[in-house]
Design a protein around this motif. Sequence first.
Motif, PDB file in Angstrom:
ATOM      1  N   VAL A  56     -12.464  14.958 -13.623  1.00  0.00           N
ATOM      2  CA  VAL A  56     -13.433  16.067 -13.577  1.00  0.00           C
ATOM      3  C   VAL A  56     -13.496  16.755 -12.211  1.00  0.00           C
ATOM      4  N   LEU A  57     -12.501  16.538 -11.393  1.00  0.00           N
ATOM      5  CA  LEU A  57     -12.510  17.140 -10.062  1.00  0.00           C
ATOM      6  C   LEU A  57     -12.244  18.633 -10.130  1.00  0.00           C
ATOM      7  N   GLU A  58     -12.710  19.329  -9.110  1.00  0.00           N
ATOM      8  CA  GLU A  58     -12.450  20.760  -9.005  1.00  0.00           C
ATOM      9  C   GLU A  58     -10.959  20.997  -8.762  1.00  0.00           C
ATOM     10  N   GLU A  59     -10.499  22.176  -9.077  1.00  0.00           N
ATOM     11  CA  GLU A  59      -9.097  22.515  -8.842  1.00  0.00           C
ATOM     12  C   GLU A  59      -8.772  22.364  -7.360  1.00  0.00           C
ATOM     13  N   GLY A  60      -7.684  21.656  -7.085  1.00  0.00           N
ATOM     14  CA  GLY A  60      -7.257  21.432  -5.710  1.00  0.00           C
ATOM     15  C   GLY A  60      -7.887  20.215  -5.057  1.00  0.00           C
ATOM     16  N   GLN A  61      -8.883  19.645  -5.685  1.00  0.00           N
ATOM     17  CA  GLN A  61      -9.557  18.472  -5.134  1.00  0.00           C
ATOM     18  C   GLN A  61      -8.800  17.212  -5.570  1.00  0.00           C
ATOM     19  N   ILE A  62      -8.703  16.234  -4.670  1.00  0.00           N
ATOM     20  CA  ILE A  62      -7.934  15.022  -4.946  1.00  0.00           C
ATOM     21  C   ILE A  62      -8.791  13.790  -4.698  1.00  0.00           C
ATOM     22  N   LEU A  63      -8.679  12.835  -5.593  1.00  0.00           N
ATOM     23  CA  LEU A  63      -9.224  11.494  -5.409  1.00  0.00           C
ATOM     24  C   LEU A  63      -8.074  10.531  -5.657  1.00  0.00           C
ATOM     25  N   GLU A  64      -7.636   9.868  -4.607  1.00  0.00           N
ATOM     26  CA  GLU A  64      -6.554   8.887  -4.726  1.00  0.00           C
ATOM     27  C   GLU A  64      -7.163   7.505  -4.561  1.00  0.00           C
ATOM     28  N   LEU A  65      -6.754   6.599  -5.408  1.00  0.00           N
ATOM     29  CA  LEU A  65      -7.288   5.248  -5.417  1.00  0.00           C
ATOM     30  C   LEU A  65      -6.134   4.259  -5.409  1.00  0.00           C
ATOM     31  N   GLU A  66      -6.154   3.338  -4.442  1.00  0.00           N
ATOM     32  CA  GLU A  66      -5.116   2.308  -4.368  1.00  0.00           C
ATOM     33  C   GLU A  66      -5.766   0.967  -4.043  1.00  0.00           C
ATOM     34  N   GLN A  67      -5.157  -0.105  -4.543  1.00  0.00           N
ATOM     35  CA  GLN A  67      -5.596  -1.461  -4.227  1.00  0.00           C
ATOM     36  C   GLN A  67      -4.419  -2.238  -3.642  1.00  0.00           C
ATOM     37  N   TYR A  68      -4.725  -3.035  -2.628  1.00  0.00           N
ATOM     38  CA  TYR A  68      -3.685  -3.794  -1.931  1.00  0.00           C
ATOM     39  C   TYR A  68      -4.070  -5.267  -1.918  1.00  0.00           C
ATOM     40  N   GLY A  69      -3.807  -5.936  -2.997  1.00  0.00           N
ATOM     41  CA  GLY A  69      -4.141  -7.346  -3.061  1.00  0.00           C
ATOM     42  C   GLY A  69      -3.797  -7.951  -4.392  1.00  0.00           C
ATOM     43  N   GLU A  70      -4.083  -9.207  -4.491  1.00  0.00           N
ATOM     44  CA  GLU A  70      -3.881  -9.962  -5.715  1.00  0.00           C
ATOM     45  C   GLU A  70      -5.181  -9.895  -6.523  1.00  0.00           C
ATOM     46  N   PRO A  71      -5.163 -10.351  -7.776  1.00  0.00           N
ATOM     47  CA  PRO A  71      -6.383 -10.314  -8.584  1.00  0.00           C
ATOM     48  C   PRO A  71      -7.469 -11.288  -8.113  1.00  0.00           C
ATOM     49  N   ARG A  72      -7.306 -11.885  -6.974  1.00  0.00           N
ATOM     50  CA  ARG A  72      -8.315 -12.796  -6.422  1.00  0.00           C
ATOM     51  C   ARG A  72      -8.610 -12.351  -4.995  1.00  0.00           C
ATOM     52  N   PHE A  73      -9.792 -12.652  -4.529  1.00  0.00           N
ATOM     53  CA  PHE A  73     -10.152 -12.333  -3.148  1.00  0.00           C
ATOM     54  C   PHE A  73      -9.760 -13.513  -2.271  1.00  0.00           C
ATOM     55  N   ILE A  74      -9.196 -13.237  -1.117  1.00  0.00           N
ATOM     56  CA  ILE A  74      -8.683 -14.291  -0.239  1.00  0.00           C
ATOM     57  C   ILE A  74      -9.843 -15.008   0.446  1.00  0.00           C
ATOM     58  N   LYS A  75      -9.921 -16.317   0.233  1.00  0.00           N
ATOM     59  CA  LYS A  75     -10.943 -17.137   0.894  1.00  0.00           C
ATOM     60  C   LYS A  75     -10.311 -18.222   1.753  1.00  0.00           C
ATOM     61  N   GLN A  76      -9.011 -18.298   1.724  1.00  0.00           N
ATOM     62  CA  GLN A  76      -8.292 -19.273   2.524  1.00  0.00           C
ATOM     63  C   GLN A  76      -7.201 -18.540   3.302  1.00  0.00           C
ATOM     64  N   LYS A  77      -6.281 -19.296   3.849  1.00  0.00           N
ATOM     65  CA  LYS A  77      -5.188 -18.682   4.604  1.00  0.00           C
ATOM     66  C   LYS A  77      -4.384 -17.761   3.682  1.00  0.00           C
ATOM     67  N   PRO A  78      -4.120 -16.515   4.117  1.00  0.00           N
ATOM     68  CA  PRO A  78      -3.352 -15.587   3.275  1.00  0.00           C
ATOM     69  C   PRO A  78      -1.918 -16.073   3.055  1.00  0.00           C
ATOM     70  N   ARG A  79      -1.434 -15.814   1.854  1.00  0.00           N
ATOM     71  CA  ARG A  79      -0.036 -16.115   1.524  1.00  0.00           C
ATOM     72  C   ARG A  79       0.827 -14.932   1.985  1.00  0.00           C
ATOM     73  N   GLN A  80       2.125 -15.128   1.985  1.00  0.00           N
ATOM     74  CA  GLN A  80       3.045 -14.077   2.430  1.00  0.00           C
ATOM     75  C   GLN A  80       2.872 -12.807   1.593  1.00  0.00           C
ATOM     76  N   GLU A  81       2.698 -12.952   0.275  1.00  0.00           N
ATOM     77  CA  GLU A  81       2.532 -11.767  -0.572  1.00  0.00           C
ATOM     78  C   GLU A  81       1.221 -11.036  -0.270  1.00  0.00           C
ATOM     79  N   ASP A  82       0.191 -11.774   0.167  1.00  0.00           N
ATOM     80  CA  ASP A  82      -1.065 -11.139   0.568  1.00  0.00           C
ATOM     81  C   ASP A  82      -0.848 -10.281   1.820  1.00  0.00           C
ATOM     82  N   ILE A  83      -0.111 -10.842   2.765  1.00  0.00           N
ATOM     83  CA  ILE A  83       0.165 -10.122   4.009  1.00  0.00           C
ATOM     84  C   ILE A  83       1.014  -8.881   3.730  1.00  0.00           C
ATOM     85  N   GLU A  84       2.030  -9.025   2.905  1.00  0.00           N
ATOM     86  CA  GLU A  84       2.886  -7.882   2.561  1.00  0.00           C
ATOM     87  C   GLU A  84       2.086  -6.777   1.876  1.00  0.00           C
TER      88      GLU A  84
END
Length: 177
Positions: A56-84
């Motif tokens: 429903v954005l106006e013409e020319g308006q942009i909403l970009e959404l990205e996520q950088y993680g696994e399906p779990r929140f990190i509570k311990q030492k990050p794994r290599q894939e978490d860091i990448e």
Amino acid sequence: MEAYVQVYTGDGKGKTTASLGLTLRALGAGYSVFFGQFLKNGDYSEIKMLRKMKTVLEEGQILELEQYGEPRFIKQKPRQEDIESALKGWESIKKALHSGIYDLVIAEEINVALHLGMIPLEEVLEEIKNKECSVEFVLTGRYAHDDICEAADLVSEIQEVKHYYQAGVTARVGIEK
């Protein structure tokens, strides 16, 4: 638009809510927003709504959404894939900051990624220092580094005074997730 660097940190509930409020306000003003979420990957209620808002954005308006993680929140030492994933996210944030497309760039939970050593602190500080003056940059998450707070124009520390989690209430759809 004159733009600043904002930090939302602390152990209290409301950091993501603050960045979502800014997103809503910016979109309502006709601005374009880049919303990058570190350490998370899931179909949270806010993500579902942001995806719907893209239609429903106006013409020319942009909403970009990205996520950088696994399906779990990190509570311990990050794994290599978490860091990448975090490093990939940081590259996307940098591109968004310099793209000339976005008025508001949000780096959700980046403070936690920095705290865990997943992203180089010096790079983030350099981006803050050399940020395009027309782009509002928001960094959220617990453990904001003192140097990040010093470099920012606005810092809000959200402190927990009382939380119903302590009484055994788990995260609820539409309120916490």
